[in-house]
Design a protein around this motif. Structure first.
Motif, mmCIF file in Angstrom:
data_model
loop_
_atom_site.group_PDB
_atom_site.id
_atom_site.type_symbol
_atom_site.label_atom_id
_atom_site.label_comp_id
_atom_site.label_asym_id
_atom_site.label_seq_id
_atom_site.Cartn_x
_atom_site.Cartn_y
_atom_site.Cartn_z
ATOM 1 N N ALA A 234 0.749 -0.969 0.143
ATOM 2 C CA ALA A 234 0.408 -0.396 0.088
ATOM 3 C C ALA A 234 0.845 1.074 0.049
ATOM 4 N N TYR A 235 0.676 2.626 -0.303
ATOM 5 C CA TYR A 235 1.210 3.748 -0.125
ATOM 6 C C TYR A 235 0.449 4.370 0.667
ATOM 7 N N TYR A 243 -6.064 3.788 0.493
ATOM 8 C CA TYR A 243 -5.839 3.044 -0.050
ATOM 9 C C TYR A 243 -7.453 2.555 -1.504
ATOM 10 N N PRO A 244 -6.990 1.946 -2.309
ATOM 11 C CA PRO A 244 -6.527 0.058 -2.155
ATOM 12 C C PRO A 244 -5.767 -0.275 -1.868
ATOM 13 N N ILE A 245 -5.381 -1.362 -1.511
ATOM 14 C CA ILE A 245 -4.584 -2.316 -1.383
ATOM 15 C C ILE A 245 -4.354 -3.310 -2.603
ATOM 16 N N PHE A 295 7.296 8.595 6.503
ATOM 17 C CA PHE A 295 7.791 7.528 5.574
ATOM 18 C C PHE A 295 6.488 8.064 4.062
ATOM 19 N N ILE A 296 6.894 8.771 2.967
ATOM 20 C CA ILE A 296 6.407 8.378 1.706
ATOM 21 C C ILE A 296 6.435 7.553 0.882
ATOM 22 N N GLY A 297 5.868 6.655 0.572
ATOM 23 C CA GLY A 297 6.051 5.523 -0.860
ATOM 24 C C GLY A 297 5.361 4.156 -0.593
ATOM 25 N N GLN A 298 5.654 3.354 -1.000
ATOM 26 C CA GLN A 298 5.205 2.563 -0.990
ATOM 27 C C GLN A 298 5.564 1.508 -0.099
ATOM 28 N N LEU A 299 5.087 0.650 0.558
ATOM 29 C CA LEU A 299 5.856 -0.344 1.641
ATOM 30 C C LEU A 299 5.399 -1.119 1.369
#
Length: 467
Positions: A234-235, A243-245, A295-299
């Protein structure tokens, strides 16, 4: 979701100290005043992409085609020809900081500089030192999962092969050998044991000791568990998940039916969903920690799941490749605007396509290995030919453009990523395969079974209550 790029040991994993010597933040800090920043989405914004290997060429082109200005910097010298003719390239990204409305870092290792830039008021999409460590230090990632109340598989970190061999002998079981740090980029070194006594793992450890000696670095032995391998991502906008995931099924082996060496990835299938029991049991528990970090981004977290539970394997705290490009096939809003909203901390829902997305790499020698001579002989400057001028769903990877022709460059043999979408997995596969049949590349190879596992995976995930 690990990168499949192989590289030499001349480029350090952590860039914080490396960049700090060369970057004097005071030289431009006077021009950055938070109260003067405009976080409304510009009709024509300035995007600066700082890339480790050039893997975000397709993203740069997408943002450019949306009407924004784009400049791209590539850290790895052998990869710097990637993107020529497609986007504007720069030799030193730091001299373009003031120009940029948004700076995108596409890999781990830039966390410290991302935090410094954010502190000065710049909009930045990228990691932090904490999220870098989640991915790069496997032992730390597992300890953080345990700290956040997530069930983990037994694992142990080693600094030498003899200790690991003695451990397996004393604790016979099936294990996975997972290199850590920089060595984990060599995906063919990851070994999944199948012998319940661990005898195959012992043989591989002895072989690594003979071939690598003391240069292998630290590595992890993790207990093997059977089930469905699935990643959930998710971002994050600095405060909360958006969302969405995304649910992704990776195909890592070189050949169909999961045969051959591990490559990192050959292709993936995926879908977007508004909720997920796997997400709730893993990434969702990190929301407050990520907010504290800004944190800013995708995990992304890769897991093995079965009827007994959800077992996280590893984090990817950046874009996944080719996950990012397959995601783009399912995102129905301009990706540049979406990332701008994300970096400026806005809360929104991503407009996504219903159904499934699937994508596969089209590759040439020497992939997945490093062999400069083979690349020069068989692949360098090979032309990508389209039977019909239809490029929708075709994502350029390690290419340059000369006289309007797409030519393979770089040094790894990753030519294209081709995607397809559909309300069913079979529809998405058919679209992808039709697009691939329109492309001619000398010596090309790719997997033809991306997405085939879905029918079986769906049945098992549904029966376990994980969909």
């Amino acid at each position: 979701m690990a990168s499949i790029i192989q590289h030499s040991d001349t480029y350090p994993i952590y860039f914080g100290p490396f960049i700090k010597k060369r970057l004097i933040l005071n030289s431009y800090s006077n021009n950055l005043k938070k109260e003067n920043l405009n976080y409304n989405i510009p009709n024509k914004g300035n995007f600066l992409i700082v890339s480790r290997w050039g893997e975000t060429l397709d993203l740069a082109m997408a943002i450019l085609n949306e009407g924004h200005a784009v400049k791209m910097y590539i850290e790895d010298k052998p990869s710097r020809e990637i993107g020529y003719g497609f986007v504007q390239k720069v030799k030193d990204w730091k001299t373009h900081i003031d120009w940029a409305d948004l700076i995108i870092f596409d890999y781990t290792g830039y966390g410290k500089i991302c935090t410094e830039l954010r502190a000065l008021g710049k909009l930045v999409l990228g990691g932090t030192q904490y999220t870098d460590q989640l991915e790069l230090d496997r032992d730390f990632g597992q300890s953080q999962l345990k700290k956040h109340g997530v069930k983990i598989l037994p694992s142990k970190e080693f600094m030498n092969f003899q200790d690991a061999i003695e451990f397996v002998k004393a604790n016979p079981n099936a294990y996975v050998i997972k290199p850590s740090g920089e060595t984990q980029e060599y995906k063919q070194l990851l070994f999944v044991g199948s012998d319940d006594e661990g005898l195959d793992v012992i043989r591989v450890l002895k072989a690594y000791e003979q071939s690598w000696g003391n240069h292998f670095g630290n590595f992890q032995l993790q207990r093997k568990v059977k089930g469905v391998e699935v990643s959930v991502s998710a971002y994050f906008n600095g405060k909360e998940f958006i969302y969405p995931i995304n649910i992704t099924f990776e195909h890592k082996k070189l050949f169909p039916k999961e045969l051959g060496v591990s490559t990192g990835e050959m292709g993936s299938s995926m879908f977007w969903t508004k909720d997920s029991p796997i997400f709730d049991a893993t990434l969702k528990k990190f929301e407050s920690s990520l907010a504290l970090e800004g944190f800013i981004g995708q995990l992304d977290i890769n897991c093995i799941v079965n009827g007994n539970g959800i077992y996280p394997l590893e984090f990817t705290s950046r874009f996944g490749y080719p996950q990012l490009f397959i995601q783009r096939a399912g995102i129905l809003e301009p990706i540049g605007n979406m990332f701008y909203k994300l970096a400026s901390g806005q809360c929104f829902k991503i407009n996504t396509r219903k159904g499934f997305q699937v994508g596969a790499y089209m590759l040439v020698p020497p992939f997945p290995f490093e062999d400069k001579k083979t690349f020069q002989l068989f692949s360098k400057d090979s032309v990508v030919v389209f039977k019909k001028e239809m490029k929708e769903g075709v994502h350029p990877m390690h290419l340059k453009k000369v006289n309007d022709e797409w030519l393979i460059t770089g040094n790894t043999g990753i030519a294209l990523l081709v995607t397809g979408t559909g309300l069913t997995m079979k529809d998405a596969q058919k679209m992808m395969q039709n697009r691939m049949s329109n492309i001619i590349i000398n010596n090309v190879y790719y997997r033809t079974d991306i997405g085939d596992r879905w029918a079986d995976d769906f049945d098992r995930l549904w029966s376990w209550g994980l969909l």
